[in-house]
Design a protein around this motif. Structure first.
Motif, short mmCIF file in Angstrom:
data_model
loop_
_atom_site.label_atom_id
_atom_site.label_comp_id
_atom_site.label_asym_id
_atom_site.label_seq_id
_atom_site.Cartn_x
_atom_site.Cartn_y
_atom_site.Cartn_z
N ALA A 10 -6.21 3.33 -5.29
CA ALA A 10 -5.42 2.44 -4.42
C ALA A 10 -6.34 1.62 -3.53
O ALA A 10 -6.17 0.40 -3.38
N MET A 11 -7.34 2.27 -2.93
CA MET A 11 -8.24 1.56 -2.04
C MET A 11 -9.08 0.52 -2.78
O MET A 11 -9.38 -0.55 -2.24
N SER A 21 0.07 3.72 -2.99
CA SER A 21 -0.63 4.98 -2.69
C SER A 21 0.20 6.20 -3.03
O SER A 21 -0.31 7.32 -3.04
N ARG A 22 1.47 6.01 -3.30
CA ARG A 22 2.33 7.10 -3.76
C ARG A 22 2.39 7.19 -5.28
O ARG A 22 3.09 8.03 -5.83
N SER A 46 -4.18 7.47 -7.23
CA SER A 46 -5.06 8.24 -6.35
C SER A 46 -5.52 7.37 -5.18
O SER A 46 -5.56 6.14 -5.29
N PRO A 47 -5.89 7.97 -4.05
CA PRO A 47 -6.34 7.19 -2.90
C PRO A 47 -7.50 6.25 -3.21
O PRO A 47 -7.51 5.10 -2.77
N MET A 98 0.82 -1.21 0.00
CA MET A 98 0.00 0.00 0.00
C MET A 98 0.86 1.26 0.00
O MET A 98 0.47 2.28 -0.60
#
Length: 263
Positions: free
Chosen positions: A161-162, A153-154, A157-158, A149
């Protein structure tokens, strides 16, 4: 091709090929050690100006070797100390890619799963075959992909990623391109040539200048805007004092190709 990791150096490009298709190129202890050793060796090698991470077989990298992990449940502490050390070591490996003075390009020919997806996300650039897939499927086996993660996540986008982390689904190379996880997608037959062309283009630049820029790129991302400009202003001022900056600017003004000294 023999050994867990095959090394080939040509034209300033060091290609490191994961070569354990039987385990789907898992990040076993031995594989991580081989990658770490190769990266350390390239750090001060003037002939290795760009690094390519590639793989053999149908998978790019399946992540941690689950058989190795399971075997340690018989330890006196049920593997607690081993797991802590292993995941910490994997984090160091990923950071060694980010902090390496040479640009690292992932050539993704197949599935990049869990820590294998983390490996792609940790590279500076990534080119994928349209047959490749990307996933963080830990949730499917009761082990959330918490360390993958960090890199994921870097890069994306959040919410993207989620979605990857919460569903465990395999996403296509086209999805990975849309998410920003890879730079470009090509056919399987085009992958070697596309990676070679990109690596050669980067290798043709001043490796000293590239190193200066890479060292600044990731730290400035986490800074407030004013701090980022203050930091990079100093970086550019110091860069101006290098031999290759003088050569490159002089060559541009004189309308001739630069002759890098890589210093």
């Amino acid at each position: 091709m023999s050994g867990l990791l095959h090394r080939a150096l040509s034209g300033g490009v060091l290609t490191l090929t994961l070569n354990d298709p039987a385990s789907r190129n898992s990040l076993s202890e031995a594989m991580m050690a081989a990658i770490e050793d190769a990266l350390d060796g390239a750090r001060n090698d003037p002939d290795a100006r760009v690094i390519v991470l590639a793989a053999t077989g149908p998978a790019f990298c399946s992540g941690h070797n689950l058989k190795e992990l399971t075997a340690r449940r018989s330890d006196a502490d049920k593997g607690a100390a081993y797991y802590s050390g292993l995941f910490t070591r994997c984090g160091r490996l990923m950071q060694s890619i980010v902090n390496h003075p040479r640009p690292v390009i992932a050539a993704v020919q197949g599935l990049a799963s869990a820590a294998g997806c983390q490996l792609v996300a940790s590279c500076d650039l990534a080119v994928a075959s349209d047959a490749a897939g990307f996933c963080t499927p830990g949730v499917n086996i009761g082990l959330f992909c918490s360390t993958p993660m960090v890199a994921l996540s870097r890069n994306v986008s959040p919410k993207q990623a989620m979605e990857m982390l919460l569903t465990g689904d395999v996403f296509s190379a086209a999805d990975a391109l849309r998410f920003g996880l890879v730079n470009r997608v090509v056919s399987p037959n085009e992958l070697p040539g596309a990676v070679a062309a990109l690596a050669a283009k980067v290798a043709s630049k001043s490796s000293h200048t590239i190193g200066i820029g890479k060292r600044a790129f990731y730290p400035q991302l986490g800074l407030p805007l004013a701090d980022a400009y203050a930091m990079t202003a100093q970086v550019m001022a110091e860069n101006m004092m290098t031999r290759d900056a003088a050569e490159g600017i002089g060559a541009f003004i004189a309308k001739r190709p630069p002759e890098w000294t890589h210093g």
